[in-house]
Design a protein around this motif. Structure first.
Motif, PDB file in Angstrom:
ATOM      1  N   PHE A   1       0.848  -1.186   0.000  1.00  0.00           N
ATOM      2  CA  PHE A   1       0.000   0.000   0.000  1.00  0.00           C
ATOM      3  C   PHE A   1       0.885   1.239   0.000  1.00  0.00           C
ATOM      4  O   PHE A   1       2.101   1.150   0.262  1.00  0.00           O
ATOM      5  N   SER A   2       0.296   2.374  -0.289  1.00  0.00           N
ATOM      6  CA  SER A   2       0.995   3.658  -0.209  1.00  0.00           C
ATOM      7  C   SER A   2       0.023   4.730   0.246  1.00  0.00           C
ATOM      8  O   SER A   2      -1.173   4.679  -0.076  1.00  0.00           O
ATOM      9  N   CYS A   3       0.550   5.713   0.977  1.00  0.00           N
ATOM     10  CA  CYS A   3      -0.262   6.823   1.479  1.00  0.00           C
ATOM     11  C   CYS A   3       0.406   8.139   1.134  1.00  0.00           C
ATOM     12  O   CYS A   3       1.644   8.238   1.114  1.00  0.00           O
ATOM     13  N   ALA A   4      -0.411   9.168   0.886  1.00  0.00           N
ATOM     14  CA  ALA A   4       0.136  10.457   0.477  1.00  0.00           C
ATOM     15  C   ALA A   4      -0.822  11.577   0.837  1.00  0.00           C
ATOM     16  O   ALA A   4      -2.021  11.361   1.040  1.00  0.00           O
ATOM     17  N   VAL A   5      -0.259  12.786   0.897  1.00  0.00           N
ATOM     18  CA  VAL A   5      -1.071  13.988   1.059  1.00  0.00           C
ATOM     19  C   VAL A   5      -0.753  14.932  -0.098  1.00  0.00           C
ATOM     20  O   VAL A   5       0.384  14.984  -0.584  1.00  0.00           O
ATOM     21  N   PHE A   6      -1.783  15.665  -0.523  1.00  0.00           N
ATOM     22  CA  PHE A   6      -1.684  16.561  -1.670  1.00  0.00           C
ATOM     23  C   PHE A   6      -2.174  17.949  -1.266  1.00  0.00           C
ATOM     24  O   PHE A   6      -2.930  18.092  -0.295  1.00  0.00           O
ATOM     25  N   ASP A   7      -1.776  18.960  -2.034  1.00  0.00           N
ATOM     26  CA  ASP A   7      -2.281  20.301  -1.751  1.00  0.00           C
ATOM     27  C   ASP A   7      -3.655  20.483  -2.377  1.00  0.00           C
ATOM     28  O   ASP A   7      -4.225  19.559  -2.964  1.00  0.00           O
ATOM     29  N   ASP A   8      -4.201  21.686  -2.278  1.00  0.00           N
ATOM     30  CA  ASP A   8      -5.569  21.911  -2.733  1.00  0.00           C
ATOM     31  C   ASP A   8      -5.712  21.890  -4.247  1.00  0.00           C
ATOM     32  O   ASP A   8      -6.832  21.840  -4.770  1.00  0.00           O
ATOM     33  N   THR A   9      -4.595  21.903  -4.981  1.00  0.00           N
ATOM     34  CA  THR A   9      -4.657  21.813  -6.440  1.00  0.00           C
ATOM     35  C   THR A   9      -4.394  20.391  -6.928  1.00  0.00           C
ATOM     36  O   THR A   9      -4.364  20.146  -8.135  1.00  0.00           O
TER      37      THR A   9
END
Length: 220
Positions: free
Chosen positions: A41-49
């Motif tokens: 599995f992989s997890c990530a966070v992204f900005d509002d764009t």
């Protein structure tokens, strides 16, 4: 805008910590050995764009493809509202193979969209012509259920019809449901971490820093 390099490094580590915390949750809560033991599995966070802020050091093959799934979700479904959660495994929408299901959740702080939490997990079975859904196929439909970008939850309410369609297509529905719930929990953890960051540091610090924090996971 000039950004203090020390502050930039601190923010980078905070973004990375949010992704790592998501991974710990997903591994602990998941039902299947694929996720709990193989850690596929992989997890990530992204900005509002939809730009990648940080992705934890989980599965390298997901590094280049998960941002494409977030982009596909934004393109097909538009800007997600609070309480919405998108699901996708379509290789033509940023996916890899069908067992890899991606969950995308928007992150809000004081009613403002500040980013997205996303995770991808390899499910032990998504239907298809053979158990495990890793068959040699001539057409993608032979591999299992194909999920184009869709809302699994809308305004906090789960789409039970969509969930039932997914579970009806697989051989181990109870395990699939447990793993999907674990993915939802992981995104909740990531959303809370980023919202805490915005609350403690302020939106004016989080947003100017965000676009400069592209991260290649470090290996120990």
């Amino acid at each position: 805008m000039t950004i203090d390099p020390i502050e930039l490094e601190l923010m980078r580590n905070l973004f990375e910590a949010a992704a790592e915390e998501m991974g710990i949750t997903l591994q602990r809560v998941a039902f299947s050995a694929n996720i709990k033991e193989r850690r596929d599995f992989s997890c990530a966070v992204f900005d509002d764009t939809g730009e990648l802020l940080a992705q934890a050091a989980h599965i390298p093959v997901h590094l280049g493809s998960m941002p494409a799934s977030v982009a596909a979700v934004r393109e097909r479904l538009g800007i997600l509202d609070e309480g919405d959660v998108a699901i996708v495994n379509d290789p033509f929408a940023g996916g890899t193979h069908l067992p890899d299901i991606t969950i995308v959740s928007p992150i809000f702080h004081d009613g403002l969209l500040i980013g997205y939490a996303a995770n991808r997990a390899h499910h032990a079975d998504v239907g298809g012509s053979s158990p495990g859904s890793m068959t040699l196929s001539r057409h993608i439909d032979e591999e299992g259920i194909r999920i184009e970008p869709a809302l699994l939850c809308r305004g906090g309410a789960r789409d039970e019809a969509l969930l039932a369609r997914i579970l009806a297509a697989v051989r181990t529905p109870d395990e699939r449901l447990g793993d999907l719930d674990a993915q939802l929990a992981a995104n909740t953890v990531g959303a809370r971490a980023l919202a805490r960051l915005a609350a403690s540091e302020g939106i004016d610090k989080v947003e100017p820093t965000a676009g400069r924090c592209w991260i290649i996971p470090r290996r120990s």
